[in-house]
Design a protein around this motif. Sequence first.
Motif, PDB file in Angstrom:
ATOM      1  N   CYS A 135      23.786  83.341  79.501  1.00  0.00           N
ATOM      2  CA  CYS A 135      23.295  81.970  79.548  1.00  0.00           C
ATOM      3  C   CYS A 135      21.849  81.946  79.060  1.00  0.00           C
ATOM      4  O   CYS A 135      21.068  82.857  79.366  1.00  0.00           O
ATOM      5  N   THR A 136      21.502  80.917  78.271  1.00  0.00           N
ATOM      6  CA  THR A 136      20.112  80.760  77.873  1.00  0.00           C
ATOM      7  C   THR A 136      19.384  79.931  78.928  1.00  0.00           C
ATOM      8  O   THR A 136      20.004  79.264  79.754  1.00  0.00           O
ATOM      9  N   LEU A 137      18.068  79.960  78.867  1.00  0.00           N
ATOM     10  CA  LEU A 137      17.291  79.212  79.842  1.00  0.00           C
ATOM     11  C   LEU A 137      17.438  77.707  79.676  1.00  0.00           C
ATOM     12  O   LEU A 137      17.073  76.943  80.572  1.00  0.00           O
ATOM     13  N   LYS A 138      17.952  77.268  78.538  1.00  0.00           N
ATOM     14  CA  LYS A 138      18.205  75.849  78.323  1.00  0.00           C
ATOM     15  C   LYS A 138      19.643  75.463  78.635  1.00  0.00           C
ATOM     16  O   LYS A 138      20.090  74.383  78.276  1.00  0.00           O
ATOM     17  N   GLY A 139      20.372  76.372  79.297  1.00  0.00           N
ATOM     18  CA  GLY A 139      21.676  76.005  79.816  1.00  0.00           C
ATOM     19  C   GLY A 139      22.853  76.285  78.915  1.00  0.00           C
ATOM     20  O   GLY A 139      23.983  75.924  79.257  1.00  0.00           O
ATOM     21  N   LYS A 140      22.652  76.912  77.761  1.00  0.00           N
ATOM     22  CA  LYS A 140      23.789  77.247  76.909  1.00  0.00           C
ATOM     23  C   LYS A 140      24.482  78.469  77.498  1.00  0.00           C
ATOM     24  O   LYS A 140      23.903  79.553  77.569  1.00  0.00           O
ATOM     25  N   LEU A 141      25.719  78.278  77.928  1.00  0.00           N
ATOM     26  CA  LEU A 141      26.386  79.344  78.668  1.00  0.00           C
ATOM     27  C   LEU A 141      27.718  79.753  78.020  1.00  0.00           C
ATOM     28  O   LEU A 141      28.344  78.977  77.304  1.00  0.00           O
ATOM     29  N   LYS A 142      28.088  80.971  78.294  1.00  0.00           N
ATOM     30  CA  LYS A 142      29.372  81.502  77.849  1.00  0.00           C
ATOM     31  C   LYS A 142      29.760  82.615  78.807  1.00  0.00           C
ATOM     32  O   LYS A 142      29.035  83.601  78.942  1.00  0.00           O
ATOM     33  N   PHE A 143      30.895  82.433  79.489  1.00  0.00           N
ATOM     34  CA  PHE A 143      31.308  83.497  80.391  1.00  0.00           C
ATOM     35  C   PHE A 143      32.818  83.495  80.564  1.00  0.00           C
ATOM     36  O   PHE A 143      33.509  82.545  80.193  1.00  0.00           O
ATOM     37  N   ILE A 144      33.292  84.587  81.104  1.00  0.00           N
ATOM     38  CA  ILE A 144      34.726  84.755  81.344  1.00  0.00           C
ATOM     39  C   ILE A 144      34.940  85.148  82.795  1.00  0.00           C
ATOM     40  O   ILE A 144      34.165  85.925  83.362  1.00  0.00           O
ATOM     41  N   ALA A 145      35.990  84.561  83.390  1.00  0.00           N
ATOM     42  CA  ALA A 145      36.376  84.895  84.759  1.00  0.00           C
ATOM     43  C   ALA A 145      37.846  85.270  84.777  1.00  0.00           C
ATOM     44  O   ALA A 145      38.667  84.600  84.151  1.00  0.00           O
ATOM     45  N   LYS A 146      38.173  86.336  85.467  1.00  0.00           N
ATOM     46  CA  LYS A 146      39.558  86.778  85.625  1.00  0.00           C
ATOM     47  C   LYS A 146      39.865  86.865  87.118  1.00  0.00           C
ATOM     48  O   LYS A 146      39.189  87.595  87.850  1.00  0.00           O
ATOM     49  N   LEU A 147      40.875  86.089  87.529  1.00  0.00           N
ATOM     50  CA  LEU A 147      41.270  86.054  88.934  1.00  0.00           C
ATOM     51  C   LEU A 147      42.732  86.480  89.040  1.00  0.00           C
ATOM     52  O   LEU A 147      43.648  85.663  88.953  1.00  0.00           O
ATOM     53  N   PRO A 148      43.007  87.767  89.207  1.00  0.00           N
ATOM     54  CA  PRO A 148      44.399  88.226  89.312  1.00  0.00           C
ATOM     55  C   PRO A 148      44.981  88.006  90.697  1.00  0.00           C
ATOM     56  O   PRO A 148      44.250  87.907  91.698  1.00  0.00           O
ATOM     57  N   GLU A 149      46.293  87.899  90.750  1.00  0.00           N
ATOM     58  CA  GLU A 149      47.039  87.875  92.012  1.00  0.00           C
ATOM     59  C   GLU A 149      46.595  86.743  92.943  1.00  0.00           C
ATOM     60  O   GLU A 149      46.563  86.901  94.164  1.00  0.00           O
ATOM     61  N   GLN A 150      46.274  85.567  92.368  1.00  0.00           N
ATOM     62  CA  GLN A 150      45.869  84.425  93.191  1.00  0.00           C
ATOM     63  C   GLN A 150      47.086  83.573  93.548  1.00  0.00           C
ATOM     64  O   GLN A 150      48.003  83.401  92.735  1.00  0.00           O
ATOM     65  N   ASN A 151      47.090  83.024  94.758  1.00  0.00           N
ATOM     66  CA  ASN A 151      48.162  82.121  95.155  1.00  0.00           C
ATOM     67  C   ASN A 151      47.993  80.799  94.425  1.00  0.00           C
ATOM     68  O   ASN A 151      46.966  80.132  94.544  1.00  0.00           O
TER      69      ASN A 151
END
Length: 406
Positions: free
Chosen positions: A130-146
């Motif tokens: 993320c930049t300090l001006k709010g430009k963001l890029k991320f990935i989340a992986k949530l395995p085995e969630q109900n």
Amino acid sequence: NEFVDVKGDIAAYGNHYADLHITSTPKIDLSEAERVLMPVHKAFDFLLGPVPIMGFSGFGSIDLVVKGTKKDPHTFGWFKTTGANTYFDDIYDLTLNNADSILTFEDTNTIFKLQNGYVNGKKIFIDGTCTLKGKLKFIAKLPEQNIGVLLNVLKKSPMLKDMQGTVNMVESADGLSDFTLNLDGQLLDISELKIGKNVHAKGDIALKNTKVKIKNLKNELQNIYGSIKFDDFYYKINLTSAIGNEKFHVEGDIDNDNASVAFSSEKILIYDLLKLINIPELNINSNDKNSSYINFKGKYKGSISKINYKNIKADGNILFNNLNLIYTPKKMPIIIHNGNANIKNGNVSLKRLNMHIGTMPFVIGGNIYNLFEKPYTDLSVFARPNQKAADYLYNSSAVYPIKLKG
């Protein structure tokens, strides 16, 4: 004692240039870090990483240098959490527990890395920039969630209100899923998040033996496998469910509320189909599973929130073999001994159905048109009335009862 220390200068006039050094002891209470960091965040208009945290508890440490002005901020250092619990104020019932993470500040960029953390007792993975001006890029992986827990989070959370229309028809769900989410965009305040506008959401939900209750269906769809890929409000689905012991397949696209899907099954027992759909006037004899079945394939294009039955196009065949039904308003047995039917573009051609309604034998043939919209019939009906049937069907409530002779 554990504490946070802030040293440096902020110009009282002009562009309010700042040169601050924020440090802490190794295990500070994160609520204290929040109290110190939030004024700095507001003063410089930068995010504290790609996942803007609205509330947290636990422990951590910090070593951060902040230099510059509101228009030109620069940061160097790191912020660590140990065994932290984090959450968004407007995303309900979704908490990241026991999180060990590090947020590294490299001038105008920040890099977030979740080293360890759990959601609903399952280990998850998050990283991004993320930049300090709010430009963001991320990935989340949530395995085995109900999937039922995630559905409730989506339905109840104000931050996700733009996405709630896509699940209006789903009453409940249960079973495991693997959830992957990629986010990129730009925003300075998480409360301003708008999927499809300032943030692009893309990902995949892999369903693994789940079950879902859909509005207007009597029972749940079960044994659902497959994937739902999404790109903002565009969804690509490829799912296989089981109706009884037979497979039912759905594949296609949903763009906001507009669907274009194909569906098919090689064989579904009428017994299992009637257990699923909601026809209050018609039940099936639970002691007679029989071998009457339907096979079909079809397409639908139109709204998912308000089904346009005119747009359902289906072809298939029905084989009747001692199908034992009950017309519930009169508790009347209906038995279709044999016969078959063909379905073509929503029209049904009946081929010599031999049946009993109550004690009266019937033979029925002909056509039913516009099955999914406003059906009308062109049928040939041959019946052999008897007194018992007349008494049951008519005389029990008639002022002038019918008496049959001959």
